[in-house]
Write a protein that holds these residues in place. Structure first.
Motif, PDB file in Angstrom:
ATOM      1  N   HIS A  20     -38.470 -11.362 -19.346  1.00  0.00           N
ATOM      2  CA  HIS A  20     -39.619 -12.136 -19.012  1.00  0.00           C
ATOM      3  C   HIS A  20     -39.335 -13.425 -19.653  1.00  0.00           C
ATOM      4  O   HIS A  20     -39.290 -14.694 -18.676  1.00  0.00           O
ATOM      5  CB  HIS A  20     -40.971 -11.638 -19.177  1.00  0.00           C
ATOM      6  CG  HIS A  20     -41.911 -12.811 -18.880  1.00  0.00           C
ATOM      7  ND1 HIS A  20     -42.410 -13.746 -19.434  1.00  0.00           N
ATOM      8  CD2 HIS A  20     -42.788 -12.894 -17.635  1.00  0.00           C
ATOM      9  CE1 HIS A  20     -43.440 -14.550 -18.755  1.00  0.00           C
ATOM     10  NE2 HIS A  20     -43.610 -13.988 -17.499  1.00  0.00           N
ATOM     11  N   ASN A  23     -36.228 -14.753 -17.763  1.00  0.00           N
ATOM     12  CA  ASN A  23     -36.356 -15.363 -16.620  1.00  0.00           C
ATOM     13  C   ASN A  23     -37.130 -16.768 -16.800  1.00  0.00           C
ATOM     14  O   ASN A  23     -36.830 -17.590 -15.871  1.00  0.00           O
ATOM     15  CB  ASN A  23     -37.562 -14.484 -15.775  1.00  0.00           C
ATOM     16  CG  ASN A  23     -36.960 -13.259 -15.407  1.00  0.00           C
ATOM     17  OD1 ASN A  23     -37.571 -12.346 -14.776  1.00  0.00           O
ATOM     18  ND2 ASN A  23     -35.667 -13.123 -15.240  1.00  0.00           N
ATOM     19  N   ARG A  24     -37.639 -17.060 -17.717  1.00  0.00           N
ATOM     20  CA  ARG A  24     -38.369 -18.505 -17.756  1.00  0.00           C
ATOM     21  C   ARG A  24     -37.559 -19.527 -18.258  1.00  0.00           C
ATOM     22  O   ARG A  24     -37.680 -20.652 -17.916  1.00  0.00           O
ATOM     23  CB  ARG A  24     -39.331 -18.304 -19.179  1.00  0.00           C
ATOM     24  CG  ARG A  24     -40.729 -17.515 -18.804  1.00  0.00           C
ATOM     25  CD  ARG A  24     -41.833 -17.922 -17.913  1.00  0.00           C
ATOM     26  NE  ARG A  24     -42.339 -19.288 -18.507  1.00  0.00           N
ATOM     27  CZ  ARG A  24     -43.173 -20.127 -18.004  1.00  0.00           C
ATOM     28  NH1 ARG A  24     -43.513 -19.775 -16.830  1.00  0.00           N
ATOM     29  NH2 ARG A  24     -43.625 -21.277 -18.701  1.00  0.00           N
ATOM     30  N   GLY A  62     -47.510 -13.068 -18.725  1.00  0.00           N
ATOM     31  CA  GLY A  62     -47.715 -13.175 -17.423  1.00  0.00           C
ATOM     32  C   GLY A  62     -48.424 -12.112 -16.517  1.00  0.00           C
ATOM     33  O   GLY A  62     -48.453 -12.410 -15.227  1.00  0.00           O
ATOM     34  N   TYR A  85     -45.005  -3.709 -14.514  1.00  0.00           N
ATOM     35  CA  TYR A  85     -44.509  -4.817 -15.088  1.00  0.00           C
ATOM     36  C   TYR A  85     -42.992  -4.845 -14.865  1.00  0.00           C
ATOM     37  O   TYR A  85     -42.420  -6.049 -14.351  1.00  0.00           O
ATOM     38  CB  TYR A  85     -44.732  -4.936 -16.610  1.00  0.00           C
ATOM     39  CG  TYR A  85     -44.528  -6.405 -17.335  1.00  0.00           C
ATOM     40  CD1 TYR A  85     -45.607  -7.309 -17.433  1.00  0.00           C
ATOM     41  CD2 TYR A  85     -43.288  -6.776 -17.628  1.00  0.00           C
ATOM     42  CE1 TYR A  85     -45.438  -8.272 -17.980  1.00  0.00           C
ATOM     43  CE2 TYR A  85     -42.990  -7.961 -18.223  1.00  0.00           C
ATOM     44  CZ  TYR A  85     -44.087  -8.721 -18.433  1.00  0.00           C
ATOM     45  OH  TYR A  85     -43.995 -10.058 -19.029  1.00  0.00           O
ATOM     46  N   LEU A  89     -40.316  -7.953 -12.497  1.00  0.00           N
ATOM     47  CA  LEU A  89     -39.235  -8.983 -13.272  1.00  0.00           C
ATOM     48  C   LEU A  89     -38.043  -9.197 -12.152  1.00  0.00           C
ATOM     49  O   LEU A  89     -37.503  -8.244 -11.693  1.00  0.00           O
ATOM     50  CB  LEU A  89     -38.834  -8.389 -14.483  1.00  0.00           C
ATOM     51  CG  LEU A  89     -39.774  -8.104 -15.617  1.00  0.00           C
ATOM     52  CD1 LEU A  89     -39.140  -7.475 -16.778  1.00  0.00           C
ATOM     53  CD2 LEU A  89     -40.150  -9.519 -16.113  1.00  0.00           C
TER      54      LEU A  89
END
Length: 350
Positions: A20, A23-24, A62, A85, A89
């Motif tokens: 995550h 990804n940000r 998130g 989750y 992603l």
């Protein structure tokens, strides 16, 4: 050979939080997981395990944990949450790919998996947790003892121990919970080197995690100050009430094991069927041997999750990595952001 910008080893809570965070920063990572599904150790814990923190304090970045935020989610609740989750992603998640070795050359890494495949990358996050490396202390007389010596990693339910005399070694949350549960079907003692550090679950009507969050203690970089101290055992009163009945009872750590049982610290001996080790875990980082990343005990050399000896290598999910909650669902996200920000310098966040 395939080349990707980032490889995350492990798809448990730490690996998913790291994905995550990547990804940000507009990076799509490759996540290599040894098991056949994401979720790390959660599907393998004992059947009755529930979180020590309410759902509102047990979510990855998130996505809140579904349901009542004040409930204490079960093992299966967490496993299902992590599976969901993972599916949301933007990551190349490959299950059934156990990383067996890491090489470094020309500023890049080459990872090898159990099936012989290889991948090259600029950065690696080790997020394998510790469940795969249960700590089994060298207890005096252990080789003489003829009974069973399972680790809590192997424990699932109490029925297999019905009618037995059991000694549980270890005074943390798992040791206390397992001893209390076993006492329904067996005669149980909890053997510890120091008294159990009881902490009320809901002081003044609020969960202890609410107080830790409001006070700032949960995010303070003070985790190293707790290393080596007794683990706080959170209790809503049920476990202390169980110990007050005398089964289970708490005793000082035994002096040694013998062929059929234990010798207690006062010199008395007793026959025992099972000694169950609730003695914790160590970082499961064997794939990094030979890189210079680990010390002689197999522990990572790092500062706040960033390797101090191997550039481009980071960790997420280590106990006390930065804070008290670093190895928990609520803490891995903060650490993942910190580590990925340093590993992926120059990549913008969104």
């Amino acid at each position: 050979m395939e080349h990707v910008p980032l490889v995350i080893v492990g798809a448990g809570q730490a690996g998913l939080a790291a994905a995550h965070a990547a990804n940000r920063r507009r990076v799509r990572p490759l996540v290599l997981e040894a098991a056949d599904r994401p979720g790390g150790s959660w599907p393998h814990y004992y059947d009755s395990l529930t979180l020590f923190s309410p759902a509102r304090f047990a979510a990855l970045p998130g996505r809140p944990m579904p349901g009542d935020g004040n409930r204490y989610p079960s093992r299966d609740d967490v496993a299902a949450y992590l599976s969901d989750y993972a599916s949301r992603l933007d990551a190349d998640l490959r299950c059934g790919h156990r990383v067996t070795g890491v090489g470094t050359e020309d500023g890049a890494f080459t990872l090898t998996t159990a099936d012989g495949s290889r991948v090259r990358t600029d950065a690696v996050v080790a997020a394998t947790g510790s469940f795969g490396r249960p700590h089994r202390p060298d207890l005096p007389g252990l080789t003489e003892f003829g009974g069973a010596v399972p680790h809590s990693a192997e424990y699932r339910a109490p029925e297999a121990f019905a009618g037995q005399r059991v000694v549980v070694v270890g005074g943390g949350n798992s040791g206390v919970q397992i001893a209390t549960e076993l006492a329904r079907v067996a005669r149980v003692s909890l053997a510890t080197r120091s008294p159990v550090a009881w902490v009320p679950q809901r002081p003044l009507g609020r969960d202890v995690h609410w107080w830790a969050t409001r006070s700032g203690l949960d995010t303070a970089p003070l985790g190293h100050l707790w290393r080596g101290r007794a683990t706080p055992v959170l209790d809503d009163g049920r476990h202390q009430s169980a110990f007050a009945t005398g089964n289970p009872d708490q005793r000082a750590m035994f002096a040694r094991l013998h062929a059929t049982g234990v010798e207690w610290s006062d010199g008395t001996t007793e026959e025992v069927d099972t000694v169950l080790l609730a003695t914790g875990y160590r970082p499961d980082l064997g794939f990094l041997h030979g890189t210079g990343a680990l010390d002689g005990d197999g522990r990572p050399r790092h500062r706040a999750g960033v390797s101090t000896t191997v550039p481009g290598l980071g960790y997420v999910g280590l106990e006390f990595q930065r804070t008290f909650g670093s190895a928990t669902l609520r803490g891995v996200g903060r650490d993942a952001r910190h580590v990925l920000r340093r590993l992926l310098r120059g990549r913008g966040s969104r």
